[in-house]
Design a protein around this motif. Sequence first.
Motif, PDB file in Angstrom:
ATOM      1  N   ALA A  77     -21.417 -93.045  21.467  1.00  0.00           N
ATOM      2  CA  ALA A  77     -20.823 -91.730  21.240  1.00  0.00           C
ATOM      3  C   ALA A  77     -19.426 -91.849  20.633  1.00  0.00           C
ATOM      4  CB  ALA A  77     -20.753 -90.954  22.554  1.00  0.00           C
ATOM      5  N   GLY A  78     -19.062 -90.863  19.829  1.00  0.00           N
ATOM      6  CA  GLY A  78     -17.722 -90.844  19.250  1.00  0.00           C
ATOM      7  C   GLY A  78     -17.479 -89.570  18.476  1.00  0.00           C
ATOM      8  N   VAL A  79     -16.214 -89.288  18.221  1.00  0.00           N
ATOM      9  CA  VAL A  79     -15.836 -88.113  17.428  1.00  0.00           C
ATOM     10  C   VAL A  79     -14.903 -88.558  16.311  1.00  0.00           C
ATOM     11  CG1 VAL A  79     -16.119 -86.465  19.306  1.00  0.00           C
ATOM     12  CG2 VAL A  79     -13.897 -87.583  18.982  1.00  0.00           C
ATOM     13  N   LEU A  80     -14.872 -87.756  15.246  1.00  0.00           N
ATOM     14  CA  LEU A  80     -14.066 -88.078  14.067  1.00  0.00           C
ATOM     15  C   LEU A  80     -13.480 -86.802  13.487  1.00  0.00           C
ATOM     16  CD1 LEU A  80     -14.978 -90.397  11.091  1.00  0.00           C
ATOM     17  CD2 LEU A  80     -14.484 -87.996  10.658  1.00  0.00           C
ATOM     18  N   ASN A  81     -12.224 -86.878  13.065  1.00  0.00           N
ATOM     19  CA  ASN A  81     -11.594 -85.783  12.336  1.00  0.00           C
ATOM     20  C   ASN A  81     -10.844 -86.358  11.150  1.00  0.00           C
ATOM     21  OD1 ASN A  81     -10.971 -82.836  12.298  1.00  0.00           O
ATOM     22  ND2 ASN A  81      -8.880 -83.619  12.283  1.00  0.00           N
ATOM     23  N   PHE A 124     -20.253-102.339  21.815  1.00  0.00           N
ATOM     24  CA  PHE A 124     -19.340-101.325  21.290  1.00  0.00           C
ATOM     25  C   PHE A 124     -19.709-101.016  19.837  1.00  0.00           C
ATOM     26  CE2 PHE A 124     -17.034-103.517  24.621  1.00  0.00           C
ATOM     27  CZ  PHE A 124     -16.329-102.517  25.274  1.00  0.00           C
ATOM     28  N   LEU A 125     -20.130 -99.789  19.589  1.00  0.00           N
ATOM     29  CA  LEU A 125     -20.368 -99.365  18.206  1.00  0.00           C
ATOM     30  C   LEU A 125     -19.020 -98.970  17.612  1.00  0.00           C
ATOM     31  CD1 LEU A 125     -22.689 -98.896  16.143  1.00  0.00           C
ATOM     32  CD2 LEU A 125     -22.459 -96.479  16.673  1.00  0.00           C
ATOM     33  N   ASN A 126     -18.452 -99.853  16.840  1.00  0.00           N
ATOM     34  CA  ASN A 126     -17.156 -99.611  16.233  1.00  0.00           C
ATOM     35  C   ASN A 126     -17.370 -99.060  14.821  1.00  0.00           C
ATOM     36  OD1 ASN A 126     -14.301-100.051  15.280  1.00  0.00           O
ATOM     37  ND2 ASN A 126     -14.126-101.057  17.258  1.00  0.00           N
ATOM     38  N   SER A 127     -16.529 -99.400  13.894  1.00  0.00           N
ATOM     39  CA  SER A 127     -16.583 -98.863  12.539  1.00  0.00           C
ATOM     40  C   SER A 127     -15.734 -99.751  11.655  1.00  0.00           C
ATOM     41  CB  SER A 127     -16.032 -97.435  12.533  1.00  0.00           C
ATOM     42  OG  SER A 127     -15.737 -96.996  11.216  1.00  0.00           O
ATOM     43  N   GLY A 128     -15.985 -99.672  10.357  1.00  0.00           N
ATOM     44  CA  GLY A 128     -15.079-100.345   9.434  1.00  0.00           C
ATOM     45  C   GLY A 128     -13.647 -99.862   9.605  1.00  0.00           C
ATOM     46  N   ALA A 129     -13.511 -98.611  10.078  1.00  0.00           N
ATOM     47  CA  ALA A 129     -12.188 -98.048  10.322  1.00  0.00           C
ATOM     48  C   ALA A 129     -11.496 -98.712  11.499  1.00  0.00           C
ATOM     49  CB  ALA A 129     -12.294 -96.540  10.568  1.00  0.00           C
ATOM     50  N   GLY A 130     -12.252 -99.474  12.292  1.00  0.00           N
ATOM     51  CA  GLY A 130     -11.660-100.224  13.383  1.00  0.00           C
ATOM     52  C   GLY A 130     -11.008-101.519  12.921  1.00  0.00           C
ATOM     53  N   LEU A 131     -11.158-101.836  11.628  1.00  0.00           N
ATOM     54  CA  LEU A 131     -10.560-103.034  11.047  1.00  0.00           C
ATOM     55  C   LEU A 131      -9.574-102.683   9.936  1.00  0.00           C
ATOM     56  CD1 LEU A 131     -13.821-105.172  10.792  1.00  0.00           C
ATOM     57  CD2 LEU A 131     -12.010-105.413  12.505  1.00  0.00           C
ATOM     58  N   ASN A 132      -9.907-101.663   9.158  1.00  0.00           N
ATOM     59  CA  ASN A 132      -9.049-101.230   8.061  1.00  0.00           C
ATOM     60  C   ASN A 132      -9.041 -99.710   8.012  1.00  0.00           C
ATOM     61  OD1 ASN A 132      -8.576-103.935   6.579  1.00  0.00           O
ATOM     62  ND2 ASN A 132     -10.802-103.835   6.784  1.00  0.00           N
ATOM     63  N   THR A 133      -7.861 -99.120   7.923  1.00  0.00           N
ATOM     64  CA  THR A 133      -7.788 -97.672   7.920  1.00  0.00           C
ATOM     65  C   THR A 133      -7.708 -97.139   6.494  1.00  0.00           C
ATOM     66  OG1 THR A 133      -6.709 -95.769   8.954  1.00  0.00           O
ATOM     67  CG2 THR A 133      -5.272 -97.496   8.070  1.00  0.00           C
ATOM     68  N   ALA A 134      -7.637 -95.812   6.379  1.00  0.00           N
ATOM     69  CA  ALA A 134      -7.572 -95.143   5.091  1.00  0.00           C
ATOM     70  C   ALA A 134      -6.796 -93.847   5.260  1.00  0.00           C
ATOM     71  CB  ALA A 134      -8.997 -94.846   4.585  1.00  0.00           C
ATOM     72  N   SER A 139      -6.241 -90.780  13.215  1.00  0.00           N
ATOM     73  CA  SER A 139      -6.651 -90.641  14.616  1.00  0.00           C
ATOM     74  C   SER A 139      -7.940 -91.400  14.899  1.00  0.00           C
ATOM     75  CB  SER A 139      -6.800 -89.160  14.989  1.00  0.00           C
ATOM     76  OG  SER A 139      -7.803 -88.529  14.218  1.00  0.00           O
ATOM     77  N   TYR A 140      -8.899 -91.285  14.008  1.00  0.00           N
ATOM     78  CA  TYR A 140     -10.172 -91.997  14.203  1.00  0.00           C
ATOM     79  C   TYR A 140      -9.965 -93.500  14.140  1.00  0.00           C
ATOM     80  CZ  TYR A 140     -15.022 -93.454  13.421  1.00  0.00           C
ATOM     81  OH  TYR A 140     -16.250 -94.061  13.514  1.00  0.00           O
ATOM     82  N   SER A 141      -9.231 -93.954  13.118  1.00  0.00           N
ATOM     83  CA  SER A 141      -9.018 -95.382  12.951  1.00  0.00           C
ATOM     84  C   SER A 141      -8.213 -95.960  14.111  1.00  0.00           C
ATOM     85  CB  SER A 141      -8.300 -95.646  11.629  1.00  0.00           C
ATOM     86  OG  SER A 141      -8.199 -97.027  11.376  1.00  0.00           O
ATOM     87  N   ALA A 142      -7.215 -95.228  14.574  1.00  0.00           N
ATOM     88  CA  ALA A 142      -6.430 -95.699  15.719  1.00  0.00           C
ATOM     89  C   ALA A 142      -7.321 -95.868  16.945  1.00  0.00           C
ATOM     90  CB  ALA A 142      -5.295 -94.724  16.016  1.00  0.00           C
ATOM     91  N   SER A 143      -8.236 -94.925  17.137  1.00  0.00           N
ATOM     92  CA  SER A 143      -9.136 -95.022  18.290  1.00  0.00           C
ATOM     93  C   SER A 143     -10.075 -96.211  18.160  1.00  0.00           C
ATOM     94  CB  SER A 143      -9.939 -93.724  18.459  1.00  0.00           C
ATOM     95  OG  SER A 143     -10.956 -93.589  17.477  1.00  0.00           O
ATOM     96  N   LYS A 144     -10.512 -96.507  16.958  1.00  0.00           N
ATOM     97  CA  LYS A 144     -11.432 -97.624  16.762  1.00  0.00           C
ATOM     98  C   LYS A 144     -10.702 -98.982  16.820  1.00  0.00           C
ATOM     99  CE  LYS A 144     -15.344 -95.455  16.403  1.00  0.00           C
ATOM    100  NZ  LYS A 144     -16.403 -95.651  17.418  1.00  0.00           N
ATOM    101  N   HIS A 145      -9.438 -99.015  16.391  1.00  0.00           N
ATOM    102  CA  HIS A 145      -8.649-100.222  16.606  1.00  0.00           C
ATOM    103  C   HIS A 145      -8.478-100.465  18.105  1.00  0.00           C
ATOM    104  CE1 HIS A 145      -7.723-100.269  12.323  1.00  0.00           C
ATOM    105  NE2 HIS A 145      -7.009-101.374  12.490  1.00  0.00           N
ATOM    106  N   ALA A 146      -8.241 -99.391  18.861  1.00  0.00           N
ATOM    107  CA  ALA A 146      -8.113 -99.515  20.316  1.00  0.00           C
ATOM    108  C   ALA A 146      -9.418 -99.996  20.935  1.00  0.00           C
ATOM    109  CB  ALA A 146      -7.694 -98.180  20.926  1.00  0.00           C
TER     110      ALA A 146
END
Length: 233
Positions: A77-81, A124-134, A139-146
């Motif tokens: 589960a996750g949310v994105l804005n 943990f289902l992470n995201s590419g945003a958990g390694l590199n932001t845009a 907010s989404y990328s910060a949460s995925k880095h965490a």
Amino acid sequence: MSKTILVTGAGRGLGRTLAERLSARGDTVIAHARSAEALAGVPHAKALVADLADPASLAEAVAGLGVDRLDALVHNAGVLNVSPVAEETLEVWQRTMAVNVVSVAELTRLLLPSLRAARGHVFFLNSGAGLNTAPRLASYSASKHALKAIADALRAEEQANGLRVTSFYPSHFDTDMQRGLRDQYDSDYDPSRAMSQETVASTILTVLDAPADMVVNELRTEPPNPLPIRPRG
């Protein structure tokens, strides 16, 4: 041998696909959703009904499950804005962190005794945003880095207890979240240039089924020719 696996966000999308695939092969699925209605038609043996935006509610919900052994916990589960830092509201920051970070940590903590008993797997289902932001993804990328930090710490802490911990970083797969992200960027989307939910679900099952003497700590995947995120026109 069948397993007991908890999947968060099982009411739709990839979570629903995972619940269907796991149930079809004989595993015992504990399906999480924000409401019982969201799990209508989703195959599952038990339901964890809880709002991840309210991490304090999880302790009571987990206690009601009565699960002594848990082979795998899949944090899906996750949310994105999509919004620039200058415009992202406090409410969005708090909700994103509550759902994507705090509830993940709390649910893991509450279920650790059951996971340890089974020498289980936390996925943990992470995201590419958990390694590199845009831009506009702070907010989404910060949460995925965490989320990566939680996984890395948990892996180091729980190796002696036999737990396996995987961070999965899929890019561009066909979900409502990806479509919503493209809409917010006013960008075109072509599902034929994205990974399918079935492909991603199969990859997750393969990792969960890895032999007992091996763990996939991190995994990155992407389609062969992903469509870049760029404004139309």
